[in-house]
Design a protein around this motif. Structure first.
Motif, short mmCIF file in Angstrom:
data_model
loop_
_atom_site.label_atom_id
_atom_site.label_comp_id
_atom_site.label_asym_id
_atom_site.label_seq_id
_atom_site.Cartn_x
_atom_site.Cartn_y
_atom_site.Cartn_z
N GLY A 289 10.91 -0.41 -7.86
CA GLY A 289 9.94 0.02 -8.49
C GLY A 289 8.45 -0.48 -8.25
N ARG B 187 3.28 -1.96 -9.78
CA ARG B 187 4.35 -1.12 -10.13
C ARG B 187 4.28 0.54 -10.25
NH1 ARG B 187 5.32 0.57 -15.45
NH2 ARG B 187 3.59 -0.22 -16.90
N TYR B 188 5.22 1.16 -10.08
CA TYR B 188 5.17 2.77 -9.87
C TYR B 188 6.22 3.45 -10.53
CZ TYR B 188 8.59 3.07 -6.27
OH TYR B 188 9.86 3.22 -5.69
N GLU B 189 6.08 4.44 -11.34
CA GLU B 189 7.25 5.35 -11.84
C GLU B 189 7.01 6.90 -11.15
OE1 GLU B 189 7.29 5.11 -16.09
OE2 GLU B 189 7.48 2.96 -16.24
N GLN C 109 8.22 10.63 -11.90
CA GLN C 109 8.67 11.71 -12.80
C GLN C 109 8.79 13.04 -12.24
OE1 GLN C 109 6.90 11.30 -16.67
NE2 GLN C 109 8.51 9.78 -17.35
N MET D 267 18.30 0.64 -11.69
CA MET D 267 17.45 1.58 -11.62
C MET D 267 17.83 2.62 -10.22
SD MET D 267 13.60 1.46 -10.06
CE MET D 267 13.05 0.53 -11.42
N ASN E 181 14.85 6.51 -6.10
CA ASN E 181 14.22 7.96 -6.02
C ASN E 181 14.15 8.34 -4.80
OD1 ASN E 181 11.48 7.66 -5.18
ND2 ASN E 181 11.29 6.04 -6.43
#
Length: 79
Positions: free
Chosen positions: A25, A41-43, A45, A1, A4
Protein backbone atom coordinates in the motif's frame (compact mmCIF):
# COMPACT_ATOMS: atom_id res chain seq x y z
CA UNK A 1 -4.10 -6.66 2.62
CA UNK A 2 -5.33 -8.14 -0.65
CA UNK A 3 -3.00 -7.65 -3.58
CA UNK A 4 -4.46 -5.26 -6.10
CA UNK A 5 -4.00 -5.91 -9.84
CA UNK A 6 -2.06 -2.66 -10.34
CA UNK A 7 0.97 -3.40 -8.13
CA UNK A 8 4.22 -2.87 -10.04
CA UNK A 9 6.14 -0.27 -12.01
CA UNK A 10 4.42 2.42 -14.10
CA UNK A 11 6.48 4.64 -16.42
CA UNK A 12 5.86 7.63 -18.72
CA UNK A 13 6.75 7.16 -22.38
CA UNK A 14 9.93 9.24 -21.99
CA UNK A 15 10.92 7.34 -18.83
CA UNK A 16 11.17 10.54 -16.80
CA UNK A 17 8.54 9.51 -14.24
CA UNK A 18 8.80 6.04 -12.73
CA UNK A 19 6.03 5.22 -10.32
CA UNK A 20 6.19 1.98 -8.33
CA UNK A 21 3.08 0.74 -6.53
CA UNK A 22 4.24 -1.59 -3.78
CA UNK A 23 2.13 -4.50 -2.48
CA UNK A 24 2.07 -3.05 1.05
CA UNK A 25 0.00 0.00 0.00
CA UNK A 26 3.00 2.32 -0.37
CA UNK A 27 4.40 3.94 -3.50
CA UNK A 28 7.81 5.25 -4.52
CA UNK A 29 8.06 7.70 -7.41
CA UNK A 30 11.24 8.76 -9.21
CA UNK A 31 11.44 11.91 -11.35
CA UNK A 32 14.30 12.21 -13.82
CA UNK A 33 17.56 11.56 -11.96
CA UNK A 34 15.86 12.01 -8.59
CA UNK A 35 15.15 8.56 -7.16
CA UNK A 36 12.43 8.37 -4.48
CA UNK A 37 11.33 11.95 -5.23
CA UNK A 38 7.93 11.17 -3.72
CA UNK A 39 6.90 8.45 -1.31
CA UNK A 40 3.66 7.76 0.46
CA UNK A 41 0.65 5.52 0.68
CA UNK A 42 -2.07 4.75 -1.82
CA UNK A 43 -5.49 3.11 -1.98
CA UNK A 44 -7.20 1.64 -5.02
CA UNK A 45 -10.99 1.46 -5.30
CA UNK A 46 -12.09 -0.11 -8.56
CA UNK A 47 -10.07 1.67 -11.23
CA UNK A 48 -9.44 4.84 -9.16
CA UNK A 49 -6.30 5.46 -7.09
CA UNK A 50 -5.78 7.99 -4.29
CA UNK A 51 -2.30 9.01 -3.09
CA UNK A 52 -1.13 10.58 0.18
CA UNK A 53 2.50 11.69 0.00
CA UNK A 54 4.52 11.54 3.23
CA UNK A 55 4.86 15.36 3.06
CA UNK A 56 1.07 15.84 3.06
CA UNK A 57 0.53 16.28 -0.70
CA UNK A 58 -2.46 14.42 -2.15
CA UNK A 59 -3.18 13.27 -5.70
CA UNK A 60 -5.31 10.80 -7.59
CA UNK A 61 -5.52 8.97 -10.88
CA UNK A 62 -7.44 6.44 -12.90
CA UNK A 63 -6.48 3.16 -14.50
CA UNK A 64 -7.87 3.20 -18.04
CA UNK A 65 -7.08 -0.49 -18.49
CA UNK A 66 -4.70 -3.06 -17.01
CA UNK A 67 -1.67 -1.32 -18.57
CA UNK A 68 -2.52 2.42 -18.59
CA UNK A 69 -2.63 4.88 -15.67
CA UNK A 70 -3.68 8.52 -16.03
CA UNK A 71 -2.18 10.50 -13.14
CA UNK A 72 -1.51 14.24 -12.75
CA UNK A 73 -1.90 14.97 -16.46
CA UNK A 74 0.51 12.16 -17.35
CA UNK A 75 -0.02 8.80 -19.01
CA UNK A 76 1.96 5.98 -17.45
CA UNK A 77 2.27 2.47 -18.84
CA UNK A 78 2.95 -0.71 -16.93
CA UNK A 79 6.54 -1.86 -17.29
Amino acid sequence: MARNPYVGMWVTKDGRVRHELLPNGRYDEARGNRESAYRGRYEVQGSHIEYWDDTGFTADGDFVDADTLHHGGMILRRR
